[in-house]
Design a protein around this motif. Structure first.
Motif, PDB file in Angstrom:
ATOM      1  N   UNK A  16       0.837  -1.206   0.000  1.00 11.91           N
ATOM      2  CA  UNK A  16       0.000   0.000   0.000  1.00 11.91           C
ATOM      3  C   UNK A  16       0.871   1.254   0.000  1.00 11.91           C
ATOM      4  N   UNK A  17       1.916   1.261   0.820  1.00  6.02           N
ATOM      5  CA  UNK A  17       2.811   2.424   0.871  1.00  6.02           C
ATOM      6  C   UNK A  17       3.522   2.652  -0.463  1.00  6.02           C
ATOM      7  N   UNK A  18       3.999   1.575  -1.082  1.00  7.39           N
ATOM      8  CA  UNK A  18       4.655   1.709  -2.384  1.00  7.39           C
ATOM      9  C   UNK A  18       3.676   2.191  -3.447  1.00  7.39           C
ATOM     10  N   UNK A  19       2.452   1.685  -3.420  1.00  7.01           N
ATOM     11  CA  UNK A  19       1.435   2.117  -4.385  1.00  7.01           C
ATOM     12  C   UNK A  19       1.126   3.599  -4.211  1.00  7.01           C
ATOM     13  N   UNK A  20       0.998   4.041  -2.953  1.00  5.47           N
ATOM     14  CA  UNK A  20       0.724   5.464  -2.691  1.00  5.47           C
ATOM     15  C   UNK A  20       1.884   6.338  -3.166  1.00  5.47           C
ATOM     16  N   UNK A  21       3.108   5.882  -2.920  1.00  6.32           N
ATOM     17  CA  UNK A  21       4.284   6.640  -3.345  1.00  6.32           C
ATOM     18  C   UNK A  21       4.333   6.729  -4.867  1.00  6.32           C
ATOM     19  N   UNK A  22       4.116   5.607  -5.532  1.00  6.34           N
ATOM     20  CA  UNK A  22       4.141   5.591  -6.986  1.00  6.34           C
ATOM     21  C   UNK A  22       2.968   6.376  -7.565  1.00  6.34           C
ATOM     22  N   UNK A 117       4.911  -4.319 -12.988  1.00  7.20           N
ATOM     23  CA  UNK A 117       5.842  -4.497 -11.872  1.00  7.20           C
ATOM     24  C   UNK A 117       5.170  -5.245 -10.722  1.00  7.20           C
ATOM     25  N   UNK A 118       3.942  -4.874 -10.400  1.00 10.44           N
ATOM     26  CA  UNK A 118       3.211  -5.549  -9.322  1.00 10.44           C
ATOM     27  C   UNK A 118       2.975  -7.020  -9.671  1.00 10.44           C
ATOM     28  N   UNK A 119       2.660  -7.295 -10.926  1.00  9.81           N
ATOM     29  CA  UNK A 119       2.450  -8.688 -11.350  1.00  9.81           C
ATOM     30  C   UNK A 119       3.734  -9.487 -11.203  1.00  9.81           C
ATOM     31  N   UNK A 123       4.203 -12.689  -8.790  1.00 10.33           N
ATOM     32  CA  UNK A 123       4.573 -13.989  -9.349  1.00 10.33           C
ATOM     33  C   UNK A 123       5.905 -14.485  -8.773  1.00 10.33           C
ATOM     34  N   UNK A 124       6.811 -13.563  -8.466  1.00 12.74           N
ATOM     35  CA  UNK A 124       8.079 -13.953  -7.846  1.00 12.74           C
ATOM     36  C   UNK A 124       7.836 -14.558  -6.468  1.00 12.74           C
ATOM     37  N   UNK A 125       6.994 -13.906  -5.670  1.00 17.14           N
ATOM     38  CA  UNK A 125       6.675 -14.426  -4.337  1.00 17.14           C
ATOM     39  C   UNK A 125       5.982 -15.780  -4.447  1.00 17.14           C
ATOM     40  N   UNK A 126       5.064 -15.924  -5.399  1.00 23.83           N
ATOM     41  CA  UNK A 126       4.364 -17.209  -5.528  1.00 23.83           C
ATOM     42  C   UNK A 126       5.301 -18.297  -6.044  1.00 23.83           C
ATOM     43  N   UNK A 127       6.276 -17.932  -6.871  1.00 25.06           N
ATOM     44  CA  UNK A 127       7.259 -18.915  -7.325  1.00 25.06           C
ATOM     45  C   UNK A 127       8.080 -19.439  -6.153  1.00 25.06           C
ATOM     46  N   UNK A 151      -1.167 -11.518  -8.770  1.00 24.21           N
ATOM     47  CA  UNK A 151      -0.398 -11.299  -9.996  1.00 24.21           C
ATOM     48  C   UNK A 151      -1.251 -11.522 -11.233  1.00 24.21           C
ATOM     49  N   UNK A 152      -2.095 -12.554 -11.183  1.00 23.45           N
ATOM     50  CA  UNK A 152      -3.006 -12.837 -12.290  1.00 23.45           C
ATOM     51  C   UNK A 152      -3.965 -11.665 -12.517  1.00 23.45           C
ATOM     52  N   UNK A 153      -4.474 -11.092 -11.424  1.00 25.90           N
ATOM     53  CA  UNK A 153      -5.349  -9.929 -11.532  1.00 25.90           C
ATOM     54  C   UNK A 153      -4.627  -8.767 -12.218  1.00 25.90           C
ATOM     55  N   UNK A 154      -3.393  -8.499 -11.812  1.00 26.62           N
ATOM     56  CA  UNK A 154      -2.642  -7.402 -12.428  1.00 26.62           C
ATOM     57  C   UNK A 154      -2.374  -7.668 -13.911  1.00 26.62           C
ATOM     58  N   UNK A 155      -2.117  -8.915 -14.272  1.00 25.98           N
ATOM     59  CA  UNK A 155      -1.903  -9.249 -15.683  1.00 25.98           C
ATOM     60  C   UNK A 155      -3.190  -9.039 -16.479  1.00 25.98           C
ATOM     61  N   UNK A 156      -4.316  -9.454 -15.932  1.00 22.20           N
ATOM     62  CA  UNK A 156      -5.604  -9.258 -16.612  1.00 22.20           C
ATOM     63  C   UNK A 156      -5.881  -7.771 -16.812  1.00 22.20           C
TER      64      UNK A 156
END
Length: 175
Positions: A16-22, A117-119, A123-127, A151-156
């Motif tokens: 959330x903090x990174x999203x707000x900053x970006x 980037x979020x996706x 996906x890295x964490x899920x891997x 990640x799937x949501x962000x890709x969609x």
């Protein structure tokens, strides 16, 4: 609260903090608010409605299946979170396709980069969870698979943005 719960909470807060900053870097002007015209506000309202009812239906279905003791593919928390992701996806896809998602003072390219980037991060964490063998336990998906679905949501969402842009560009060329 166990260590994994603390890590999930920490990950959500950092996200959330990174999203707000970006988010501050995506505006094309120095205003603190996004600006939408009246037509966009109507589209966003309809999208919220469709997304809200989608969440209600998905989560209600998950709870009913649990009450009926139908074996689910995961513990109840995961289908409820996935139902929320589906509702968010409905809202965002509807708004993108009807040109109500992006604010008038927002840089679309930067948002697309953020979503890719979020996706990748999810996906890295899920891997890592797949490699560790924590994504499936006792034949059911665990909460460790949340990052995959996020990640799937962000890709969609990214693909919807890309397709909408391609559709709009193709339509502009025909005119």
């Amino acid at each position: 609260m166990n260590l994994s719960g603390i890590l999930i909470l920490f990950s959500i807060i950092v996200g959330i903090l990174l999203a707000k900053l970006f988010q501050r870097k995506t505006r094309t002007d120095n205003s603190k608010k996004y600006r939408y015209d009246e037509r966009q506000e109507v589209v966003r309202g309809k999208g919220f409605k469709y997304g809200f009812f989608t969440i209600l239906i998905c989560n209600g279905l998950s709870v009913c299946l649990k009450i009926a003791e139908v074996p689910l593919f995961a513990e109840l928390e995961l289908p409820i979170i996935i139902g929320s992701f589906i509702g968010i996806g409905v809202w965002v896809v509807y708004c993108i396709w009807n040109e109500g998602y992006f604010a008038l003072n927002e840089n679309k390219g930067k948002i697309m980069i953020l979503f890719v980037t979020a996706a990748i991060m999810n996906f890295t964490v899920s891997t890592v969870a797949i490699v560790r063998g924590t994504i499936i336990q006792d034949g059911k998906l665990t909460y460790q698979s949340i990052n995959f679905f996020c990640g799937l949501l962000f890709i969609i969402i990214f693909l919807t943005m890309f397709l909408k842009k391609a559709y709009k560009d193709g339509k502009d060329e025909q005119e």
